[in-house]
Design a protein around this motif. Structure first.
Motif, PDB file in Angstrom:
ATOM      1  N   TRP A  79     -69.981  30.880  93.915  1.00  5.50           N
ATOM      2  CA  TRP A  79     -69.463  31.883  92.996  1.00  5.50           C
ATOM      3  C   TRP A  79     -68.986  33.109  93.760  1.00  5.50           C
ATOM      4  CZ3 TRP A  79     -74.183  30.233  90.055  1.00  5.50           C
ATOM      5  CH2 TRP A  79     -73.826  29.490  88.920  1.00  5.50           C
ATOM      6  N   ASP A  80     -67.861  33.667  93.320  1.00 11.51           N
ATOM      7  CA  ASP A  80     -67.388  34.897  93.944  1.00 11.51           C
ATOM      8  C   ASP A  80     -67.159  35.994  92.906  1.00 11.51           C
ATOM      9  OD1 ASP A  80     -65.107  34.093  92.647  1.00 11.51           O
ATOM     10  OD2 ASP A  80     -63.959  33.660  94.455  1.00 11.51           O
ATOM     11  N   GLY A  81     -67.734  35.813  91.710  1.00  8.96           N
ATOM     12  CA  GLY A  81     -67.645  36.860  90.707  1.00  8.96           C
ATOM     13  C   GLY A  81     -66.315  36.963  90.011  1.00  8.96           C
ATOM     14  N   ARG A  82     -65.539  35.895  89.991  1.00  9.57           N
ATOM     15  CA  ARG A  82     -64.229  35.970  89.355  1.00  9.57           C
ATOM     16  C   ARG A  82     -64.321  35.939  87.839  1.00  9.57           C
ATOM     17  NH1 ARG A  82     -61.289  30.933  91.625  1.00  9.57           N
ATOM     18  NH2 ARG A  82     -63.370  30.118  91.189  1.00  9.57           N
ATOM     19  N   GLU A  83     -64.913  34.864  87.296  1.00  7.14           N
ATOM     20  CA  GLU A  83     -64.832  34.679  85.851  1.00  7.14           C
ATOM     21  C   GLU A  83     -65.937  33.772  85.331  1.00  7.14           C
ATOM     22  OE1 GLU A  83     -60.899  33.943  83.798  1.00  7.14           O
ATOM     23  OE2 GLU A  83     -61.766  31.931  83.646  1.00  7.14           O
ATOM     24  N   ALA A  93     -68.914  39.775  86.631  1.00  8.62           N
ATOM     25  CA  ALA A  93     -67.699  38.980  86.444  1.00  8.62           C
ATOM     26  C   ALA A  93     -67.056  39.278  85.098  1.00  8.62           C
ATOM     27  CB  ALA A  93     -68.029  37.489  86.539  1.00  8.62           C
ATOM     28  N   ARG A  94     -65.805  38.886  84.960  1.00  8.80           N
ATOM     29  CA  ARG A  94     -65.094  38.989  83.691  1.00  8.80           C
ATOM     30  C   ARG A  94     -65.463  37.788  82.824  1.00  8.80           C
ATOM     31  NH1 ARG A  94     -61.415  42.314  82.120  1.00  8.80           N
ATOM     32  NH2 ARG A  94     -59.981  41.820  80.408  1.00  8.80           N
ATOM     33  N   ARG A 106     -64.235  35.193  79.944  1.00  7.55           N
ATOM     34  CA  ARG A 106     -63.094  34.616  79.242  1.00  7.55           C
ATOM     35  C   ARG A 106     -63.624  33.731  78.123  1.00  7.55           C
ATOM     36  NH1 ARG A 106     -58.522  30.616  81.881  1.00  7.55           N
ATOM     37  NH2 ARG A 106     -57.144  30.516  80.071  1.00  7.55           N
ATOM     38  N   ALA A 135     -60.175  27.869  86.988  1.00 15.17           N
ATOM     39  CA  ALA A 135     -60.167  29.255  87.449  1.00 15.17           C
ATOM     40  C   ALA A 135     -61.507  29.945  87.260  1.00 15.17           C
ATOM     41  CB  ALA A 135     -59.077  30.040  86.710  1.00 15.17           C
ATOM     42  N   ASP A 139     -65.830  30.486  87.576  1.00 13.69           N
ATOM     43  CA  ASP A 139     -66.991  30.298  88.450  1.00 13.69           C
ATOM     44  C   ASP A 139     -68.039  29.433  87.772  1.00 13.69           C
ATOM     45  OD1 ASP A 139     -66.072  31.996  90.579  1.00 13.69           O
ATOM     46  OD2 ASP A 139     -66.464  33.676  89.252  1.00 13.69           O
ATOM     47  N   CYS A 161     -65.796  23.369  87.660  1.00 16.02           N
ATOM     48  CA  CYS A 161     -66.776  24.367  88.074  1.00 16.02           C
ATOM     49  C   CYS A 161     -68.137  23.983  87.507  1.00 16.02           C
ATOM     50  CB  CYS A 161     -66.365  25.763  87.584  1.00 16.02           C
ATOM     51  SG  CYS A 161     -66.507  26.002  85.788  1.00 16.02           S
TER      52      CYS A 161
END
Length: 276
Positions: free
Chosen positions: A129-133, A159-160, A162, A236, A238, A268
């Motif tokens: 995980w890189d904290g994207r979504e 993270a955001r 969605r 797209a 995480d 993911c």
């Protein structure tokens, strides 16, 4: 067993080692203990695997409390039992259960139908995980417990969020237009249904946003092919969070099509939240 610790299922495979690493990270993030479980026919075989797993975790997280347990028998039964008091149960997407697991199907899939708490299924080939979504698949009933869990995950990771609201219309038979009306009765009903269906998730998301103001949100409603839409969105993300209703059939608890698709094919990790 200590309440609210993270439980990791291992079997010595590469996939389970990656899941173990993720479980250790989750325990450290939650500031709780890690409990490592190995279900095996012969308990004498478990010692080296559990010792290696514990050593790996301590090397990566020296301050993390770690316990281990060998259980004779089914991995699904053992992990489902351990999940009753766990904050999170973590497994890999393949490998647990050996030949029996391969014959009876994916352990992660069967465990998702029996688990008592949140279950994280980690794909062996997914990057960290890189904290994207954080992706949330929200069903028509707008389950507030699942949505709340997804908000907490996004907040915990910075993270955001969605949100994909998966709306499924009932079929409406076409009707003749009313005199002087630009729409048919069927079209009017669909418009009214659209508004009612979208109002529920909007209310749920807005209320949770007030409780988690730091979480950024994107929302979209999907009316056809919810499983495919969520699957594509996992490219797209995480992690994808979904609720699972344990439906009982003659052969026992059964998962719905969305959960089945994601647990087999997600790009993911999948975080399953049982909702009864």
């Amino acid at each position: 067993m200590r309440a609210h610790q993270v439980v990791a299922g291992v079997d010595g495979s590469l996939v389970s080692v990656r899941a173990l690493d993720r479980a250790a990270d989750e325990a450290a993030r939650r500031e709780t203990a890690l409990h490592i479980v190995y279900a095996v026919p012969d308990l004498d075989e478990a010692g080296p695997i559990l010792a290696a797993a514990a050593a790996r975790v301590r090397a990566r997280h020296p301050a993390l409390p770690v316990t281990t347990r060998a259980v004779r028998g089914s991995a699904v039964r053992a992990l489902a039992r351990e999940s009753e008091d766990a904050a999170l149960t973590v497994v890999g997407s393949r490998g647990l259960g050996g030949l029996t697991g391969r014959l009876l199907g994916s352990v992660s899939l069967r465990l998702a139908a029996h688990v008592h708490g949140p279950l994280l299924v980690v794909r062996g080939d997914h990057p960290r995980w890189d904290g994207r979504e954080v992706l949330l698949g929200l069903d028509d009933d707008a389950d507030t417990d699942v949505a709340a869990y997804a908000f907490r995950e996004a907040e915990r990771r910075g993270a955001r969020l969605r949100v994909l609201h998966c709306s499924r219309h009932r079929h409406v038979t076409p009707e003749m237009p009313l005199p002087g009306s630009a729409t048919t009765l069927g079209q009017a009903r669909l418009i009214q249904q659209d508004r009612a269906e979208e109002a529920v998730p909007r209310y749920t998301v807005a209320r949770l946003k007030e409780q988690h103001p730091a979480v950024g949100i994107d929302t979209r409603t999907v009316r056809t092919g919810p499983a495919h839409a969520l699957l594509e969105a996992t490219r797209a993300a995480d992690v994808v969070v979904i609720g699972v209703h344990h439906r009982t059939h003659r052969g026992g608890p059964h998962l719905g099509p969305v959960a089945h698709t994601l647990l087999h094919r997600s790009h993911c990790p999948v975080l399953v939240v049982p909702t009864g």
